[in-house]
Design a protein around this motif. Structure first.
Motif, PDB file in Angstrom:
ATOM      1  N   LYS A  41     -36.960  31.857  61.410  1.00  0.00           N
ATOM      2  CA  LYS A  41     -36.922  32.499  62.715  1.00  0.00           C
ATOM      3  C   LYS A  41     -37.242  33.972  62.524  1.00  0.00           C
ATOM      4  N   PHE A  42     -38.237  34.453  63.247  1.00  0.00           N
ATOM      5  CA  PHE A  42     -38.721  35.824  63.105  1.00  0.00           C
ATOM      6  C   PHE A  42     -38.575  36.548  64.432  1.00  0.00           C
ATOM      7  N   ASP A  43     -37.694  37.559  64.473  1.00  0.00           N
ATOM      8  CA  ASP A  43     -37.462  38.355  65.673  1.00  0.00           C
ATOM      9  C   ASP A  43     -38.252  39.653  65.545  1.00  0.00           C
ATOM     10  N   LEU A  44     -39.306  39.800  66.328  1.00  0.00           N
ATOM     11  CA  LEU A  44     -40.183  40.961  66.234  1.00  0.00           C
ATOM     12  C   LEU A  44     -39.444  42.258  66.571  1.00  0.00           C
ATOM     13  N   HIS A  45     -38.629  42.230  67.594  1.00  0.00           N
ATOM     14  CA  HIS A  45     -37.904  43.435  67.991  1.00  0.00           C
ATOM     15  C   HIS A  45     -36.943  43.876  66.888  1.00  0.00           C
ATOM     16  N   CYS A  46     -36.275  42.951  66.274  1.00  0.00           N
ATOM     17  CA  CYS A  46     -35.336  43.278  65.191  1.00  0.00           C
ATOM     18  C   CYS A  46     -36.068  43.868  63.989  1.00  0.00           C
ATOM     19  N   VAL A  47     -37.215  43.290  63.637  1.00  0.00           N
ATOM     20  CA  VAL A  47     -37.974  43.762  62.478  1.00  0.00           C
ATOM     21  C   VAL A  47     -38.574  45.139  62.741  1.00  0.00           C
ATOM     22  N   MET A  48     -39.156  45.352  63.911  1.00  0.00           N
ATOM     23  CA  MET A  48     -39.763  46.640  64.227  1.00  0.00           C
ATOM     24  C   MET A  48     -38.722  47.753  64.274  1.00  0.00           C
ATOM     25  N   LYS A  49     -37.529  47.425  64.745  1.00  0.00           N
ATOM     26  CA  LYS A  49     -36.462  48.425  64.768  1.00  0.00           C
ATOM     27  C   LYS A  49     -36.106  48.880  63.356  1.00  0.00           C
ATOM     28  N   GLN A  50     -36.086  47.945  62.417  1.00  0.00           N
ATOM     29  CA  GLN A  50     -35.799  48.296  61.027  1.00  0.00           C
ATOM     30  C   GLN A  50     -36.931  49.111  60.410  1.00  0.00           C
ATOM     31  N   LEU A  51     -38.177  48.745  60.713  1.00  0.00           N
ATOM     32  CA  LEU A  51     -39.317  49.474  60.161  1.00  0.00           C
ATOM     33  C   LEU A  51     -39.350  50.919  60.671  1.00  0.00           C
ATOM     34  N   HIS A  52     -39.033  51.107  61.948  1.00  0.00           N
ATOM     35  CA  HIS A  52     -39.007  52.466  62.490  1.00  0.00           C
ATOM     36  C   HIS A  52     -37.884  53.281  61.871  1.00  0.00           C
ATOM     37  N   SER A  53     -36.727  52.670  61.689  1.00  0.00           N
ATOM     38  CA  SER A  53     -35.597  53.409  61.124  1.00  0.00           C
ATOM     39  C   SER A  53     -35.835  53.772  59.666  1.00  0.00           C
ATOM     40  N   MET A  54     -36.583  52.959  58.920  1.00  0.00           N
ATOM     41  CA  MET A  54     -36.908  53.258  57.518  1.00  0.00           C
ATOM     42  C   MET A  54     -38.041  54.270  57.380  1.00  0.00           C
ATOM     43  N   GLY A  55     -38.779  54.524  58.459  1.00  0.00           N
ATOM     44  CA  GLY A  55     -39.903  55.446  58.378  1.00  0.00           C
ATOM     45  C   GLY A  55     -41.172  54.820  57.836  1.00  0.00           C
TER      46      GLY A  55
END
Length: 276
Positions: A91-105
């Protein structure tokens, strides 16, 4: 699911206390404080002196050993991204993944890499592209300064940065002003600019190789022509002239030998013709 074991957690993470603190805690009227204080042992006979290692000193020592081990190896950072908050497989949640990518820079880093995919150090730029510098403005001075990729020993970082900016401004004059960016220690190239500079460099190599080939071939051709001219001059000599030139050299040792031992010499027509 990750299982955690809390057995002996308190004993392993028990911090050392000074004798003064233990004495005050033992005299406490609170039963819990006085009972827990009895589990601590005194560190030394001297009051106020902390002899045993504290929890912080143990942690500091462990971190120091960890960093020593890390410095001896080649580090590779692995960023773990949670695909979903429900902890379900496939199961792949796009919103959850993008939020992590933005927070990591990582999104900002990927955008910068896409805009400037190539980077080179100052010395590398000057060594690679000195031969392709156009003969405009201060181009001849820069070419003479960094000829054959030599970097002056007295050159500072600021000097190299300025020269890199001048060289690339001449090489990439057909591009926009933001075709490259000069940083503190490196130069960043936009898409297509580094390839254009490499093409100019290969063209300069082809031109110089053609000049070297023409000089070498001209030298070999002139040398071959001189050899042929000498052979022709040798063949043009008549047999009589050759005979009059070589025969005295051939009979000179024999004449000296006869003179030294008093042997009379008998001349014939052939010898007469050689000496005259």
């Amino acid at each position: 699911i990750v299982d955690y074991d809390a057995d002996s957690f308190v004993e392993k993470n028990r911090d050392a206390l000074s004798d003064d603190v233990l004495e005050v805690a033992l005299k406490s009227k609170n039963d819990i404080v006085s009972r827990v204080s009895k589990t601590f042992t005194k560190l030394s006979n001297r009051k106020g002196n902390l002899v045993a290692d504290s929890l912080w000193s143990k942690f500091e020592r462990q971190m120091t050993n960890l960093f020593k081990s890390i410095l001896k190896t080649k580090m590779s950072y692995v960023r773990c991204i949670i695909p979903n908050t429900d902890q379900e497989p496939m199961k792949f949640d796009l919103h959850c993944v993008m939020k992590q990518l933005h927070s990591m820079g990582l999104v900002t880093a990927l955008k910068a890499h896409a805009a400037f995919p190539n980077k080179q150090g100052f010395e590398s730029v000057l060594r690679r592209f000195w031969c392709a510098i156009p003969k405009e403005k201060n181009g001849p001075e820069l070419m003479a300064k960094y000829r054959f990729g030599r970097i002056p020993q007295e050159a500072t970082v600021d000097t190299l940065r300025k020269d890199c900016n001048d060289v690339l401004s001449l090489l990439l004059k057909d591009f926009s002003e933001d075709a490259f960016a000069v940083g503190k220690t490196k130069v960043y190239f936009k898409t297509g600019t580094f390839e254009h500079a490499e093409y100019d460099r290969s063209q300069a190599f082809d031109t110089n190789v053609t000049i070297i080939q023409s000089l070498v071939r001209g030298f070999l051709a002139r040398k071959k022509m001189k050899t042929r001219q000498a052979e022709r001059m040798l063949h043009k000599q008549s047999p009589e002239k050759l005979q009059s030139f070589f025969m005295p050299i051939f009979f000179l040792p024999l004449s000296l030998f006869r003179y030294m031992f008093g042997i009379k010499r008998r001349r014939n027509k052939f010898m007469r013709g050689c000496w005259h």
